[in-house]
Design a protein around this motif. Structure first.
Motif, mmCIF file in Angstrom:
data_model
loop_
_atom_site.group_PDB
_atom_site.id
_atom_site.type_symbol
_atom_site.label_atom_id
_atom_site.label_comp_id
_atom_site.label_asym_id
_atom_site.label_seq_id
_atom_site.Cartn_x
_atom_site.Cartn_y
_atom_site.Cartn_z
ATOM 1 N N MET B 1 -41.072 -3.915 10.747
ATOM 2 C CA MET B 1 -40.734 -2.881 9.777
ATOM 3 C C MET B 1 -39.232 -2.877 9.466
ATOM 4 N N LYS B 2 -38.909 -2.751 8.177
ATOM 5 C CA LYS B 2 -37.498 -2.787 7.786
ATOM 6 C C LYS B 2 -36.762 -1.510 8.200
ATOM 7 N N ARG B 3 -35.496 -1.713 8.614
ATOM 8 C CA ARG B 3 -34.683 -0.541 8.923
ATOM 9 C C ARG B 3 -34.115 0.020 7.621
ATOM 10 N N LYS B 4 -34.064 1.346 7.560
ATOM 11 C CA LYS B 4 -33.523 1.988 6.353
ATOM 12 C C LYS B 4 -32.001 2.133 6.516
ATOM 13 N N LEU B 5 -31.253 1.445 5.636
ATOM 14 C CA LEU B 5 -29.793 1.497 5.707
ATOM 15 C C LEU B 5 -29.268 2.142 4.427
ATOM 16 N N VAL B 6 -28.449 3.168 4.591
ATOM 17 C CA VAL B 6 -27.811 3.805 3.431
ATOM 18 C C VAL B 6 -26.301 3.567 3.509
ATOM 19 N N ILE B 7 -25.727 3.162 2.377
ATOM 20 C CA ILE B 7 -24.283 2.937 2.307
ATOM 21 C C ILE B 7 -23.699 3.893 1.275
ATOM 22 N N ILE B 8 -22.679 4.634 1.692
ATOM 23 C CA ILE B 8 -22.021 5.545 0.750
ATOM 24 C C ILE B 8 -20.698 4.905 0.327
ATOM 25 N N GLY B 9 -20.641 4.474 -0.941
ATOM 26 C CA GLY B 9 -19.411 3.857 -1.451
ATOM 27 C C GLY B 9 -19.578 2.364 -1.647
ATOM 28 N N ALA B 10 -19.448 1.913 -2.922
ATOM 29 C CA ALA B 10 -19.589 0.487 -3.219
ATOM 30 C C ALA B 10 -18.209 -0.107 -3.473
ATOM 31 N N GLY B 11 -17.426 -0.179 -2.419
ATOM 32 C CA GLY B 11 -16.084 -0.736 -2.555
ATOM 33 C C GLY B 11 -16.026 -2.130 -1.978
ATOM 34 N N MET B 12 -14.781 -2.632 -1.805
ATOM 35 C CA MET B 12 -14.612 -4.006 -1.377
ATOM 36 C C MET B 12 -15.040 -4.211 0.076
ATOM 37 N N ALA B 13 -14.785 -3.213 0.927
ATOM 38 C CA ALA B 13 -15.120 -3.377 2.349
ATOM 39 C C ALA B 13 -16.624 -3.304 2.567
ATOM 40 N N SER B 14 -17.256 -2.265 1.965
ATOM 41 C CA SER B 14 -18.696 -2.140 2.169
ATOM 42 C C SER B 14 -19.419 -3.279 1.466
ATOM 43 N N GLY B 15 -18.864 -3.737 0.334
ATOM 44 C CA GLY B 15 -19.458 -4.862 -0.392
ATOM 45 C C GLY B 15 -19.441 -6.125 0.459
ATOM 46 N N ARG B 16 -18.329 -6.372 1.136
ATOM 47 C CA ARG B 16 -18.224 -7.546 1.991
ATOM 48 C C ARG B 16 -19.182 -7.423 3.180
ATOM 49 N N ALA B 17 -19.299 -6.195 3.716
ATOM 50 C CA ALA B 17 -20.211 -5.969 4.845
ATOM 51 C C ALA B 17 -21.656 -6.280 4.414
ATOM 52 N N LEU B 18 -21.968 -5.839 3.191
ATOM 53 C CA LEU B 18 -23.305 -6.067 2.640
ATOM 54 C C LEU B 18 -23.594 -7.566 2.547
ATOM 55 N N GLU B 19 -22.624 -8.310 2.064
ATOM 56 C CA GLU B 19 -22.798 -9.765 1.946
ATOM 57 C C GLU B 19 -23.100 -10.396 3.309
ATOM 58 N N HIS B 20 -22.271 -10.034 4.309
ATOM 59 C CA HIS B 20 -22.464 -10.600 5.647
ATOM 60 C C HIS B 20 -23.831 -10.228 6.210
ATOM 61 N N LEU B 21 -24.233 -8.988 5.950
ATOM 62 C CA LEU B 21 -25.481 -8.470 6.483
ATOM 63 C C LEU B 21 -26.680 -9.234 5.898
ATOM 64 N N LEU B 22 -26.667 -9.409 4.568
ATOM 65 C CA LEU B 22 -27.773 -10.096 3.907
ATOM 66 C C LEU B 22 -27.826 -11.567 4.302
ATOM 67 N N GLU B 23 -26.637 -12.098 4.569
ATOM 68 C CA GLU B 23 -26.559 -13.483 5.013
ATOM 69 C C GLU B 23 -27.219 -13.640 6.379
ATOM 70 N N ALA B 24 -26.962 -12.706 7.274
ATOM 71 C CA ALA B 24 -27.456 -12.799 8.649
ATOM 72 C C ALA B 24 -28.940 -12.445 8.733
ATOM 73 N N ASP B 25 -29.356 -11.484 7.918
ATOM 74 C CA ASP B 25 -30.738 -11.014 8.037
ATOM 75 C C ASP B 25 -31.175 -10.486 6.670
ATOM 76 N N ALA B 26 -31.644 -11.404 5.800
ATOM 77 C CA ALA B 26 -31.919 -11.052 4.405
ATOM 78 C C ALA B 26 -33.063 -10.057 4.260
ATOM 79 N N ASP B 27 -33.982 -10.007 5.230
ATOM 80 C CA ASP B 27 -35.157 -9.157 5.061
ATOM 81 C C ASP B 27 -35.225 -7.989 6.026
ATOM 82 N N GLY B 28 -34.197 -7.819 6.809
ATOM 83 C CA GLY B 28 -34.252 -6.817 7.864
ATOM 84 C C GLY B 28 -34.021 -5.389 7.406
ATOM 85 N N PHE B 29 -33.449 -5.208 6.190
ATOM 86 C CA PHE B 29 -33.022 -3.864 5.810
ATOM 87 C C PHE B 29 -33.568 -3.432 4.464
ATOM 88 N N ASP B 30 -33.848 -2.145 4.387
ATOM 89 C CA ASP B 30 -34.171 -1.502 3.122
ATOM 90 C C ASP B 30 -32.911 -0.715 2.735
#
Lengths: 111, 812
Positions: B1-30
């Protein structure tokens, strides 16, 4: 080390100095640039001139009485002179000047 | 089951975190992404090129709608988050709730707006997001549009340069004494200011904004000093504040920002934070490099990998085309350090390395930053540099470097730089004469007249010869002012005038000083030259003055001071004498002595007492006698025609008049005058710097006497018929001395160097004489004031006391 708050960095003019009175004599606190300070004994070992009143240049001070020059970091006289002045740890934390409490102990002054 | 992840703020830091996250585990998060701005992640750092028109918004978008769709990220852009309910683990947005397993705060920061009156007028913008950028672009559409940028830091200067590129008239206001004071030292700040001014940007330092005014929108900025700056837009770029209100309301542990551990976890184990809204070990973050490190750590933590965030050294570069600066590490703070300074005035280069022990800990560079990353590497790695210390400043390619050229400053002068002030000869004329066959100083004097009058530019002419002829010309050994420079006093004075150097930093840089800020020998001299030549542009620097002039009293061998009130022309009153007696009693003055200059010296006063004593003396109408200054000391007079049976003129009155005109002025060395009412010369005028002997037919003015280590009679300057003329000639002579003499030469020494004939010629010419008097008056509009009154003010008094008194603490 225990640190004593002696004032704000902006209380000392840039390239200037102020004194701190202690039981073992006056300590001079120098501000050599925006956020760079040094603390030394205030009396010149030559004839007791108040070093805090000297011209501060680079990280040195020139005694106002007879132009002996001291490095504030090491306390060493520059050029041909050989005397040394005591130096004390001092640091800046969020604009406050903190002096090492050991500077107050009489044994330090006697050394 | 996918974990529910909420991000508040679409800036450069959270954007970079998102990239790394999807790279490591593309299907793990909603993933649900909130952003208050109605768009996704773009490269905020590149807003400057968008503002200047060098790039478009589309070019700086990092994640577009397609990217979010492709990665299955639910975007709630333009929707504000109202609150976070950590008990129920939901984020409440304007359009409804979203549950989370894990939550990331990427709320970033907002611009700090200085709360001056008018800060909320339309037309006052920050420089944070695309809306700000669009507002500025629109304002720049007005023909002849004017912008005021408040803040001379990285962001403010980028905005200023960009607006200038769009054709606006731009003024930058900066509160500190040099630009980018957090990243640069004063020397690099000076060069940066010069570069910005060259591209048409006005820079006002130590400028304090009082208010922004206008009808319905910002139309003018008023400064505390009364300056008024009309404008079409005001850009506030004084700093940023982490946006932490939402986190605070959610009950997370916050200091100045949201506190996180080295895994980017907040006080709630399911809540994380990243970017400018983060506080780690008391540190806040504004530059992009550490934010990207945080993003990497955060993605690793969320995917169960090991990662730890650590503070690193930072380096800064300014993204303004043509301004080449670099700073890294710690160049302003510490205990045991050493500087290496390199300056090349011709190419506008300044480099400073800060060394502690055997390690490089800081570097500031301007003009040539090619080696910046190499130095940055040495700083980061803590490399032992003891082996290459001597040549370190020349960079990696240059070990065993050539010595610094002592004639670099003169070589760097442009052809139109004036070398000889007397005859108006510029460098180009001299080099032409050399090209035409001149090979000696005498040849140059014969063909161009350079250095043929007062001769103080001889050293410069010789250097031009040497630079142009190379080994064919050998310079007679001239002595530099001190170890900081090879230039002589005369060279420096001339160059300050001809190159219009108006600050200490300008002198250090343009004349290639080898030290950070001079020494006790050169600094008082440079301070005097600057204030004498640019009285309205340069402000006297107390910290460049010898103790007596800084404290407006003479230091004695025991560290006490002497206080000498002025007695105009040596005349006093019973009331003044009572005030002096009262002050002597009140402050336990151990000795009261009558001086040779016809006044009273109060000796043995402690520094703490000076301001109060001055205030008491001021109350009785007494002012500083400047008995401590390289300036006007005394005008000694006899009683003259008012009482004396031999007196031919009112010598007392003339003396008082002269003293009231000349007092307060700084001069190369002290200046003493005497006015005698008849040739019997009771005021001993003929051994003074200026002596006036009154005779029946007028006034005999003589100059250049001495009565110190040397004794010398004055030499005649002129004989004039009226008192007005006597005043004019005297004032003109003092100004000529101020403009030409080297520091610490009394008038008799200076006159011996330039020749009495030259001095007489200058003063005899009526137009030149009046011009000298006019220039003296301009200077006196600044300096004819009582320094005692200034320092006796209650606001100034604490500075005269010790910073702290620890005798009580020590006793406890």
């Amino acid at each position: 080390m225990s640190w004593i708050d002696i004032g704000h960095i902006d209380d000392i003019p840039l390239r200037g100095a102020r004194t701190v009175k202690t039981h073992s004599g006056c300590i001079a606190v120098f501000r050599t640039s925006d956020a760079e300070v040094f603390a030394t004994g205030n009396a010149c070992p030559h004839k007791g001139g108040p070093l805090s009143e000297g011209i501060v240049h680079g990280t040195r001070v020139t005694c106002p009485l007879h132009n002996m020059v001291f490095d504030l970091a090491t306390g060493q006289a520059q050029g041909a002179d050989t005397a040394t002045i005591a130096t004390y740890p001092v640091r800046i934390e969020e604009g406050r000047l903190l002096l090492d409490a050991a500077a107050l102990s009489p044994s330090q002054a006697a050394a | 089951m996918k974990r529910k992840l909420v991000i508040i703020g679409a800036g450069m830091a959270s954007g970079r975190a998102l990239e790394h996250l999807l790279e490591a585990d593309a299907d793990g998060f909603d993933i649900t992404l909130f952003n208050a701005e109605p768009r996704g992640n773009y490269n905020r750092i590149m807003l400057s090129p968008v503002l200047s028109g060098e790039k478009s918004y589309e070019e700086i978008v990092t994640h577009d709608a397609d990217w979010y769709a492709a990665h299955g990220v639910t975007c709630r852009f333009g929707e504000k988050v109202l609150r976070v309910d950590r008990d129920r683990k939901v984020v409440v947005g304007e359009n409804g709730e979203v549950p989370y397993d894990q939550l990331i705060f990427g709320t970033g920061s907002s611009a700090f707006i200085v709360p001056v009156p008018g800060h909320d007028l339309p037309g006052v913008v920050a420089f944070r997001d695309l809306e700000d950028t669009t507002a500025m672009t629109n304002a720049s559409g007005t023909p002849g549009g004017r912008a005021v940028v408040i803040g001379g830091g990285l962001l403010g200067l980028e905005a200023a340069a960009a607006l200038r590129m769009r054709g606006m008239e731009v003024t930058v206001l900066h509160i500190a004494s040099h630009l980018m004071e957090r990243q640069l030292d004063p020397a690099a700040g000076y060069l940066l200011k010069k570069d910005l001014e060259r591209r048409g940007i006005t820079v006002l330092l130590e400028a304090s904004t009082k208010e922004i005014v206008g009808e319905g929108r910002a139309q003018q900025v008023n400064l505390a000093d009364g300056t008024e700056l009309p404008c079409d837009i005001v850009v506030m770029a004084v700093g940023i504040r982490p946006a932490v209100a939402l986190a605070q309301d959610s009950g997370l542990d916050c200091g100045r920002a949201i506190k996180v551990d080295a895994q980017m976890r907040t006080s709630d184990p399911n809540v994380f934070a990243v970017g400018e809204c983060v506080e780690f070990n008391g540190n806040l973050f504004g530059l992009v490099a550490p934010l990207y490190d945080q993003a990497k750590v955060l993605a690793a933590t969320l995917t169960g990998a090991e990662a730890t965030f650590a503070m690193k050294e930072l380096s800064t570069k300014l993204k303004v085309t043509g301004c080449d600066l670099f700073s890294a590490g710690d160049f302003a703070e510490g205990d045991t350090r050493e500087d290496i300074v390199f300056r090349d005035p011709g190419r506008g280069i300044y480099k400073r390395l800060v060394i502690e022990g055997d390690r490089l800990i800081g570097a500031v560079m301007y003009g040539d930053t090619a080696d910046g990353n190499w130095f940055f590497g040495l700083i980061k790695d803590g490399t032992d540099i003891s082996e290459m210390r001597e040549t370190l400043i020349f960079g990696p390619a240059f070990q065993g470097g050539a010595p610094v050229d002592p004639m670099a400053a003169v070589a760097a002068l442009p052809p139109e730089a004036e070398i000889c002030g007397c005859n108006g000869v510029c460098k180009g004329t001299i080099t032409q004469a050399i090209a035409g066959g001149a090979t000696t100083l005498d040849d140059i004097r014969a063909t161009t007249k350079a250095s043929a009058s007062c001769g103080t530019c001889t050293g410069l002419v010789e250097q031009v010869l040497a630079v142009t002829l190379g080994d064919d010309f050998v310079i007679p050994a001239a002595k530099g002012i001190c170890g900081c420079t090879d230039l002589t006093h005369e060279d420096v004075r001339r160059l300050i005038k001809s190159q219009e150097l108006k600050s200490q930093e300008a002198v250090w840089q343009e004349l290639g000083w080898s030290t950070r800020n001079g020494c006790h020998v050169c600094r008082p001299a440079i301070n005097f030259y600057l204030l004498a030549d640019w009285p309205l542009d340069y402000k006297d620097d107390r910290q460049s003055r010898f103790v007596n002039e800084r404290n407006h009293a003479n230091i004695q061998k025991d560290g006490t001071y002497s206080v000498v009130p002025r007695m105009w022309g040596g005349v006093t009153t019973p009331d003044e004498l009572r005030a002096i007696a009262d002050a002597a009693d009140k402050y336990n003055v151990p000795m009261v002595k009558v001086t040779g200059g016809q006044r009273i010296d109060l000796l043995g006063v402690s520094k703490d007492d000076l301001p109060a004593m001055w205030a008491d003396l001021n109350d009785a109408g007494l002012v500083s006698g400047h008995a401590y200054s390289k300036g006007l000391r005394t005008v000694k007079t006899c009683v003259g025609s008012q009482f004396c049976r031999f007196g031919t003129q009112d010598s007392t009155g003339l003396g008082i008049r002269l003293e009231k005109i000349l007092w307060g002025s700084w001069t190369p060395h002290k200046v003493k005058l005497g006015v005698s009412g008849c040739p019997r010369n009771c005021a001993e005028a003929t051994c003074k710097d200026v002596g006036i002997i009154c005779v029946d037919s007028g006034f005999e003015i003589s100059v250049a006497g001495a009565a110190g280590m040397e004794v010398k009679e004055t030499e005649p300057l002129a004989k004039v018929a009226t008192e007005d003329e006597a005043v004019e000639y005297t004032t003109a002579f003092v100004q000529l001395y101020r403009e030409h003499a080297r520091y610490l030469d009394r008038p008799y020494k200076w006159v011996a160097k330039v020749g009495l004939d030259w001095v007489v010629d200058q003063i005899a010419d009526a137009a030149a004489r009046r011009a000298l008097v006019d220039r003296f008056e301009i200077s006196q509009s600044v300096y004819r004031t009582d320094p005692w009154a200034e320092h006796a003010r209650p606001s100034e008094r604490p500075a005269w006391q010790p910073l702290a008194d620890l005798t009580l603490e020590a006793a406890e």
